[in-house]
Design a protein around this motif. Structure first.
Motif, mmCIF file in Angstrom:
data_model
loop_
_atom_site.group_PDB
_atom_site.id
_atom_site.type_symbol
_atom_site.label_atom_id
_atom_site.label_comp_id
_atom_site.label_asym_id
_atom_site.label_seq_id
_atom_site.Cartn_x
_atom_site.Cartn_y
_atom_site.Cartn_z
ATOM 1 N N PHE A 1 -29.295 41.857 78.212
ATOM 2 C CA PHE A 1 -28.081 42.372 79.800
ATOM 3 C C PHE A 1 -29.077 42.303 81.185
ATOM 4 O O PHE A 1 -28.001 41.784 82.646
ATOM 5 C CB PHE A 1 -28.220 44.348 79.414
ATOM 6 C CG PHE A 1 -27.317 44.646 79.056
ATOM 7 C CD1 PHE A 1 -25.824 44.559 78.739
ATOM 8 C CD2 PHE A 1 -27.468 45.765 78.145
ATOM 9 C CE1 PHE A 1 -24.891 44.465 78.041
ATOM 10 C CE2 PHE A 1 -26.417 45.741 76.678
ATOM 11 C CZ PHE A 1 -25.165 45.287 77.396
ATOM 12 N N LEU B 1 -23.577 45.171 87.352
ATOM 13 C CA LEU B 1 -22.668 44.754 86.910
ATOM 14 C C LEU B 1 -21.372 44.652 87.718
ATOM 15 O O LEU B 1 -20.481 43.621 88.014
ATOM 16 C CB LEU B 1 -22.835 44.436 85.110
ATOM 17 C CG LEU B 1 -23.764 43.875 84.178
ATOM 18 C CD1 LEU B 1 -23.064 44.987 82.666
ATOM 19 C CD2 LEU B 1 -23.224 42.755 84.577
ATOM 20 N N LEU B 2 -20.950 45.443 87.627
ATOM 21 C CA LEU B 2 -19.770 46.490 88.648
ATOM 22 C C LEU B 2 -20.155 45.406 90.279
ATOM 23 O O LEU B 2 -18.769 44.299 90.484
ATOM 24 C CB LEU B 2 -19.918 47.570 88.974
ATOM 25 C CG LEU B 2 -19.502 48.458 87.658
ATOM 26 C CD1 LEU B 2 -19.759 50.176 87.816
ATOM 27 C CD2 LEU B 2 -17.804 48.152 87.607
ATOM 28 N N LEU C 1 -29.305 51.721 81.272
ATOM 29 C CA LEU C 1 -28.771 51.200 81.330
ATOM 30 C C LEU C 1 -27.569 51.340 82.087
ATOM 31 O O LEU C 1 -26.703 50.616 82.744
ATOM 32 C CB LEU C 1 -27.905 50.889 79.875
ATOM 33 C CG LEU C 1 -28.319 50.651 78.688
ATOM 34 C CD1 LEU C 1 -27.776 51.139 77.428
ATOM 35 C CD2 LEU C 1 -27.943 49.504 78.927
ATOM 36 N N ARG C 2 -27.506 52.209 82.675
ATOM 37 C CA ARG C 2 -27.255 52.954 83.946
ATOM 38 C C ARG C 2 -27.206 51.887 84.864
ATOM 39 O O ARG C 2 -26.444 51.120 86.136
ATOM 40 C CB ARG C 2 -26.416 53.746 84.522
ATOM 41 C CG ARG C 2 -26.359 55.309 83.835
ATOM 42 C CD ARG C 2 -25.719 56.334 84.172
ATOM 43 N NE ARG C 2 -24.960 56.808 83.279
ATOM 44 C CZ ARG C 2 -25.350 57.074 82.629
ATOM 45 N NH1 ARG C 2 -26.873 58.141 82.547
ATOM 46 N NH2 ARG C 2 -24.489 58.163 81.808
ATOM 47 N N ARG D 1 -21.620 42.370 90.634
ATOM 48 C CA ARG D 1 -21.261 41.145 90.602
ATOM 49 C C ARG D 1 -20.084 40.794 90.316
ATOM 50 O O ARG D 1 -18.993 40.051 90.829
ATOM 51 C CB ARG D 1 -22.107 40.807 88.824
ATOM 52 C CG ARG D 1 -23.646 40.770 89.396
ATOM 53 C CD ARG D 1 -23.655 39.119 88.951
ATOM 54 N NE ARG D 1 -23.579 38.559 88.500
ATOM 55 C CZ ARG D 1 -24.114 37.657 87.066
ATOM 56 N NH1 ARG D 1 -25.497 37.561 87.286
ATOM 57 N NH2 ARG D 1 -23.683 37.333 86.357
ATOM 58 N N ARG D 2 -19.073 41.567 89.947
ATOM 59 C CA ARG D 2 -17.826 41.293 89.432
ATOM 60 C C ARG D 2 -17.313 42.143 91.003
ATOM 61 O O ARG D 2 -16.167 40.934 91.059
ATOM 62 C CB ARG D 2 -17.004 42.791 88.435
ATOM 63 C CG ARG D 2 -15.801 42.168 88.122
ATOM 64 C CD ARG D 2 -14.934 42.758 87.204
ATOM 65 N NE ARG D 2 -15.386 44.442 87.779
ATOM 66 C CZ ARG D 2 -14.757 45.152 86.822
ATOM 67 N NH1 ARG D 2 -14.126 44.925 85.492
ATOM 68 N NH2 ARG D 2 -14.577 46.227 87.689
ATOM 69 N N PRO E 1 -30.297 55.039 77.793
ATOM 70 C CA PRO E 1 -29.132 55.505 78.255
ATOM 71 C C PRO E 1 -29.164 55.124 79.335
ATOM 72 O O PRO E 1 -28.675 54.548 80.439
ATOM 73 C CB PRO E 1 -28.764 56.621 78.199
ATOM 74 C CG PRO E 1 -29.625 56.814 76.708
ATOM 75 C CD PRO E 1 -30.725 56.036 77.074
ATOM 76 N N ARG F 1 -25.523 48.422 84.169
ATOM 77 C CA ARG F 1 -23.308 48.799 84.901
ATOM 78 C C ARG F 1 -23.146 48.804 86.217
ATOM 79 O O ARG F 1 -22.656 48.214 86.600
ATOM 80 C CB ARG F 1 -23.599 50.258 84.548
ATOM 81 C CG ARG F 1 -22.375 50.627 83.894
ATOM 82 C CD ARG F 1 -21.394 52.149 83.662
ATOM 83 N NE ARG F 1 -21.373 53.156 84.767
ATOM 84 C CZ ARG F 1 -19.870 52.743 85.190
ATOM 85 N NH1 ARG F 1 -18.904 52.512 84.585
ATOM 86 N NH2 ARG F 1 -19.805 53.662 86.012
ATOM 87 N N GLU G 1 -28.665 38.806 82.245
ATOM 88 C CA GLU G 1 -27.556 38.354 82.457
ATOM 89 C C GLU G 1 -26.986 38.689 84.294
ATOM 90 O O GLU G 1 -26.847 37.834 85.024
ATOM 91 C CB GLU G 1 -26.460 39.020 82.074
ATOM 92 C CG GLU G 1 -25.106 38.293 81.777
ATOM 93 C CD GLU G 1 -24.966 37.362 81.334
ATOM 94 O OE1 GLU G 1 -24.478 36.528 81.303
ATOM 95 O OE2 GLU G 1 -26.130 37.184 80.195
#
Lengths: 259, 259
Positions: free
Chosen positions: B54, B87-88, B80-81, B90-91, B77, B84, B57
């Motif tokens: 993760f 990643l958002l 991992l936020r 990056r999008r 957990p 997240r 990436e």
DNA sequence: ATTACACCTTTACGCTGCGTCAAGGTCAAG
DNA sequence: CTTGACCTTGACGCAGCGTAAAGGTGTAAT
């Protein structure tokens, strides 16, 4: 417009070293050098750098980039269509990864378990996607969308019939949501049926079910404009309504939701 | 479940060399070694590898990853936020890049021009986004959304009032589209007014206007589920209707559209 | 006119994250 | 007991720069 290394570098967000390196390997040579050897770049070079960065963003190595853009059949606009497709593919992969993170969080917090191989969805997906990217268009042209659906079904490890079921259930959720919306009450019978349908739909793509994961995904529907827009199609505020219905359905209400 | 190097490697989509390297640098050590020195990984290692991938990436170097996941306050957990959110982000950056490509294609095909510094939007944006990522949440908490809007306005090089105008125009387009939809005719007066409004709205974010670019973007609204869903909110098939209206408006109809 | 300072140059070594041999040991099936 | 697919460690190589060294240039202010 003329630029020195640093000016161009700043504009493009790269280092001067990078520009000098690109000059060194012949990837991007300056338009000319001034009397004292300073590199001077013109607008042609600006465009070329932009292209280079597009392709670099896609993970191509500089050697491949050089081949691509020095290709005689490389005509600029058309060549940009490829990165566009690649970028779209990347976004699809990112979506998968994000879903994976969502699910992993819920799995870690809730009691649900995740099969080991499920944990790498989105990473390996990249390979599948790259294939799709390479052959997808040809296939699409040759065999039409039905073949693509078959391929998508395969990607999701489904048989075709199941995939059809999956798709029709997707529509059913939307129409039920539209009906339920009108009651205005997320705890109404209709709303709860919608949530149940949504759970059923989920089971097609999720290996195991957990309330936490379900609630987490519902929250994501609200946070993410993309999903929000999709469910808002059913009715005004559809995503939020669905989330609330699912929260009631899973019995998670306010607690444990993503802040 | 126990895995040898290759089994784990295949599952995760990495090379065995990578796993051995991760062992070598102490990033991911196997649970144990069997009598002949074979590396044996357990489910704890599977989870850890997932986390590592993760973060990888996201572009973090292995050293940073080690620090992040070996942090005593790292509890899985919650950790991992972060990816997240990243990643958002990056999008979002990817979206910008895609828009940039769209625009560049149209600019190259049509007669419109693009300012040099416009050409690197989406590349540099990464920096802004990284900032937003780092400070966005704090700011959001401290000052509320108004400050964020201010910041967004800045990002788009707008003053706040302009940004408000931009936002309200956005809504107007949607409502006009809803009305126009009912006529069912993309060449109707209402539909053409909607297209004109959309052009006006465009001018806020695009440096120059060209028919080709406008038509190209309209097609993208149909191709991209995300935008499609957004405009379909106005009415059934809203995205397609808007595209057709814009095609009439720009006089591009069928010709020159993106296949 | 010179000094300061931000720019520019080439040369060269270093780093990360592996890919890729090489040379050998292991294990299950036939 | 051999074949072939696995495993081991060790070592070298490579891309794409970062970074420092040693020096020249442009220009604005003193």
């Amino acid at each position: 417009m003329e630029y020195t290394v640093q000016k161009l570098a700043r504009m493009a967000g790269v280092s001067t070293r990078t520009l000098r390196y690109y000059d060194e390997i012949g990837l991007l040579e300056p338009a000319r050098k001034n009397s004292s050897g300073y590199r001077i770049y013109g607008s042609k070079e600006v465009d070329k750098l932009q292209q280079i960065l597009f392709y670099r963003e896609l993970g191509l190595d500089l050697d491949s980039i050089q081949k691509v853009i020095s290709n005689p059949s490389f005509d600029g606009p058309a060549a940009l269509r490829m990165p566009r497709e690649k970028l779209l593919a990347r976004r699809r992969q990112l979506d998968l990864l994000i879903t994976n993170v969502e699910y992993t969080i819920s799995a870690a917090e809730g009691k649900s378990t995740m099969a080991d191989n499920e944990k790498f969805k989105g990473f390996k997906q990249k390979l599948i996607d790259d294939n799709e990217q390479q052959y997808g268009e040809e296939v699409r042209g040759k065999y039409g969308d039905a073949t693509i659906d078959k391929s998508n079904a395969k990607m999701l490890n489904m048989r075709e019939e199941k995939y059809e079921e999956f798709k029709s259930l997707e529509k059913e959720v939307l129409s039920k949501l539209a009906e339920a919306c009108e009651t205005g009450d997320p705890s109404s019978e209709l709303a709860q049926k919608t949530a149940a349908l949504h759970k059923e739909w989920l089971s097609f793509t999720w290996p195991t079910y957990s309330k936490e994961a379900h609630a987490g995904l519902a929250q994501m529907y609200v946070d993410d404009e993309r999903f929000a827009a999709y469910y808002d199609k059913a009715c005004e505020g559809g995503a939020k309504f669905l989330r609330d219905a699912i929260l009631v359905y899973t019995g998670m209400e306010q607690e444990n939701s993503f802040e």
